[in-house]
Design a protein around this motif. Structure first.
Motif, short mmCIF file in Angstrom:
data_model
loop_
_atom_site.label_atom_id
_atom_site.label_comp_id
_atom_site.label_asym_id
_atom_site.label_seq_id
_atom_site.Cartn_x
_atom_site.Cartn_y
_atom_site.Cartn_z
N VAL A 1 28.67 26.44 -83.97
CA VAL A 1 28.43 26.03 -85.35
C VAL A 1 29.78 25.72 -86.00
N THR A 2 29.78 24.73 -86.89
CA THR A 2 31.02 24.36 -87.58
C THR A 2 30.69 23.79 -88.95
N HIS A 3 31.73 23.64 -89.76
CA HIS A 3 31.61 23.07 -91.10
C HIS A 3 32.91 22.31 -91.36
N LEU A 4 32.83 20.99 -91.36
CA LEU A 4 34.04 20.17 -91.46
C LEU A 4 34.40 19.86 -92.90
N ALA A 5 35.60 19.36 -93.09
CA ALA A 5 36.14 19.07 -94.43
C ALA A 5 35.22 18.12 -95.17
N SER A 6 35.07 18.36 -96.46
CA SER A 6 34.17 17.55 -97.29
C SER A 6 34.96 16.51 -98.09
N GLY A 7 34.24 15.53 -98.64
CA GLY A 7 34.85 14.54 -99.51
C GLY A 7 35.10 13.21 -98.82
N LYS A 8 34.88 12.13 -99.56
CA LYS A 8 35.08 10.79 -99.02
C LYS A 8 36.52 10.54 -98.58
N LYS A 9 37.46 11.19 -99.27
CA LYS A 9 38.88 10.96 -98.97
C LYS A 9 39.38 11.78 -97.80
N ASN A 10 38.52 12.62 -97.22
CA ASN A 10 38.95 13.50 -96.13
C ASN A 10 38.51 13.02 -94.76
N GLY A 11 38.28 11.73 -94.63
CA GLY A 11 37.91 11.19 -93.32
C GLY A 11 38.95 11.45 -92.26
N ASP A 12 40.23 11.32 -92.62
CA ASP A 12 41.31 11.58 -91.65
C ASP A 12 41.32 13.04 -91.23
N ALA A 13 41.06 13.94 -92.19
CA ALA A 13 41.02 15.37 -91.86
C ALA A 13 39.86 15.65 -90.90
N ARG A 14 38.70 15.07 -91.17
CA ARG A 14 37.55 15.27 -90.28
C ARG A 14 37.82 14.70 -88.90
N GLN A 15 38.53 13.58 -88.84
CA GLN A 15 38.87 12.99 -87.55
C GLN A 15 39.72 13.96 -86.73
N GLN A 16 40.69 14.59 -87.37
CA GLN A 16 41.52 15.57 -86.67
C GLN A 16 40.69 16.78 -86.23
N GLU A 17 39.81 17.21 -87.12
CA GLU A 17 38.97 18.36 -86.78
C GLU A 17 38.06 18.04 -85.61
N ILE A 18 37.49 16.85 -85.60
CA ILE A 18 36.57 16.47 -84.53
C ILE A 18 37.31 16.32 -83.21
N GLU A 19 38.52 15.80 -83.25
CA GLU A 19 39.31 15.70 -82.02
C GLU A 19 39.52 17.08 -81.41
N ALA A 20 39.88 18.05 -82.25
CA ALA A 20 40.09 19.42 -81.76
C ALA A 20 38.77 20.05 -81.31
N LEU A 21 37.70 19.77 -82.05
CA LEU A 21 36.38 20.33 -81.74
C LEU A 21 35.88 19.84 -80.39
N VAL A 22 35.97 18.53 -80.16
CA VAL A 22 35.51 17.95 -78.90
C VAL A 22 36.31 18.50 -77.73
N LYS A 23 37.61 18.61 -77.92
CA LYS A 23 38.47 19.14 -76.85
C LYS A 23 38.06 20.57 -76.49
N TRP A 24 37.74 21.37 -77.51
CA TRP A 24 37.37 22.77 -77.27
C TRP A 24 35.99 22.87 -76.63
N THR A 25 35.03 22.09 -77.11
CA THR A 25 33.68 22.20 -76.56
C THR A 25 33.59 21.69 -75.13
N GLN A 26 34.51 20.83 -74.72
CA GLN A 26 34.52 20.37 -73.32
C GLN A 26 34.66 21.54 -72.35
N LYS A 27 35.27 22.62 -72.81
CA LYS A 27 35.50 23.78 -71.95
C LYS A 27 34.27 24.67 -71.83
#
Length: 287
Positions: free
Chosen positions: A165-191
């Motif tokens: 379960v996760t909860h990513l950064a909110s707000g229209k201006k936080n797309g870059d933050a969510r992109q970073q979070e998703i990159e880290a999330l995908v890398k972790w879930t691959q394991k």
């Protein structure tokens, strides 16, 4: 303490008994019902603090596992409640069964007002929680950028199936933050393996660029069920926007249904500004 039951409470208990029987049947045939729900700190649709509404929703649905977002402890605005513990206790009272709970904080503040007043045990925190009407299994956590986390459990009743379960950064201006979070999330879930479930509030629509890496690795349960005629409820989980998801990797899992729940239809007002999303899977036995 004596409890006085009105007709609505009595009806809830009857429904809980029926749900318990259904849940037993689900366990017998390898069916697993998971739920993601952003409880908005217990704020209901009338903008009042009413954590009982979230408890009522969980007691009515009785998922095998729920992942909650925006869960607080030691927060003065929310009565200094230990929300994970209060939800677990409320579910036991409503269903007659003990509910396991695991909580992981995302952030904290230096505010110790609740502790100083004798109504809390530490700093104000917000985080994620898992609850299940049975043993949870081992948990783990990884930090994500912008003070977010991903929280995982190897669900005991499903043979150690990883559920995140996760909860990513909110707000229209936080797309870059969510992109970073998703990159880290995908890398972790691959394991975590080829069979797993990922759910939560991603604060991104399916068409947003930042969420595409998740859609590459996982299947979107809503879209899969919609195409198969097995989806029910409104597509929007937060107003008209679909930002809450259940994703899955299909090895060992068969999606059988998914539903968004309009809690406003159950009460005088909605339990949260988010709709719960409930997905049902059949967990295939290991060969």
């Amino acid at each position: 303490m004596r409890w006085l039951l009105n007709s609505a409470a009595l009806a809830s208990l009857v429904a809980s008994s029926a749900n318990t029987a259904v849940r037993t049947e689900r366990a017998a045939d390898g069916t697993l019902r998971v739920m993601t729900f952003n409880i908005q700190h217990g704020i209901d649709g009338s903008n009042k603090y009413n954590l009982q509404r979230a408890i009522d929703v969980l007691a009515k649905i009785q998922p095998d596992l729920v992942g909650l977002q925006e869960v607080t402890r030691n927060h003065p605005y929310y009565n200094c409640d230990d929300q994970p513990a209060k939800i677990s206790e409320g579910l036991k009272a409503a269903t007659g069964r003990a509910w396991s709970v695991a909580y992981e904080q995302e952030w904290f503040t230096p505010n110790v007002e609740c502790q100083q007043s004798g109504r809390g045990d530490g700093k104000e925190t917000e985080g994620l929680a898992f609850l299940a009407p049975g043993p949870l299994g081992s948990t783990s956590m990884t930090p994500l950028p912008v003070s977010r986390i991903a929280f995982a459990v190897k669900l005991q009743q499903a043979g150690g199936l990883p559920v995140v379960v996760t909860h990513l950064a909110s707000g229209k201006k936080n797309g870059d933050a969510r992109q970073q979070e998703i990159e880290a999330l995908v890398k972790w879930t691959q394991k975590l393996g080829a069979s797993q479930i990922l759910m939560g509030d991603f604060n991104a629509k399916p068409s947003d660029l930042e969420i595409q890496p998740v859609l590459t690795m996982f299947r979107d349960a809503w879209q899969v069920a919609l195409q198969a005629g097995k989806a029910s409820g409104d597509e929007g989980t937060h107003g008209s926007n679909r930002i809450d998801y259940v994703f899955f990797r299909p090895e060992g899992l068969e999606l059988t249904a998914i539903q968004t729940v309009d809690t406003a239809g159950w009460f005088t007002t909605a339990a949260s500004d988010h709709k719960p999303l409930v997905a049902t899977f059949r967990v295939k036995p290991h060969s």
